[in-house]
Write a protein that holds these residues in place. Sequence first.
Motif, mmCIF file in Angstrom:
data_model
loop_
_atom_site.group_PDB
_atom_site.id
_atom_site.type_symbol
_atom_site.label_atom_id
_atom_site.label_comp_id
_atom_site.label_asym_id
_atom_site.label_seq_id
_atom_site.Cartn_x
_atom_site.Cartn_y
_atom_site.Cartn_z
ATOM 1 N N VAL A 166 -0.032 4.194 -6.834
ATOM 2 C CA VAL A 166 0.828 4.012 -5.667
ATOM 3 C C VAL A 166 0.796 2.568 -5.166
ATOM 4 O O VAL A 166 1.816 2.030 -4.769
ATOM 5 N N THR A 167 -0.354 1.939 -5.211
ATOM 6 C CA THR A 167 -0.494 0.583 -4.703
ATOM 7 C C THR A 167 0.167 -0.398 -5.663
ATOM 8 O O THR A 167 -0.095 -0.388 -6.859
ATOM 9 N N SER A 176 0.826 -1.207 0.000
ATOM 10 C CA SER A 176 0.000 0.000 0.000
ATOM 11 C C SER A 176 0.860 1.256 0.000
ATOM 12 O O SER A 176 2.083 1.195 0.158
ATOM 13 N N LYS A 177 0.191 2.383 -0.127
ATOM 14 C CA LYS A 177 0.887 3.675 -0.102
ATOM 15 C C LYS A 177 1.635 3.842 1.214
ATOM 16 O O LYS A 177 2.776 4.299 1.231
#
Length: 110
Positions: free
Chosen positions: A98-99, A58-59
Amino acid sequence: MKTPTKKTYNNNMKSTPHNNKRKSSPKNKTIDAAPKNEVKEMFINWFRKNNNVGQIMSKQDVVKDILTKLDSKQNDALEKAMNELKHDGLIEVKEDGVTLVLTQKGSDFI
């Protein structure tokens, strides 16, 4: 008594050698391979901890485990490193940009 002659200055730029310097073209910033490979290794190591196909980074994981640990050269190479991992099919970047998701090929590589 002679009156002094007044000089007039022309502000037009004339072609003279000192003002006709040729600007050099902007140098393409080459990214050193070592920082790029270090960044790629950081991503691979994170996924290696949890080697599952479909593992999501994740971010928050990217910020905590990657971005905060980068030096300036690695930071410059970040985008290129991510693009190479994506191009090699090891990771997939979700729509949010981003992910990151570990692919089957990435899992096999690890």
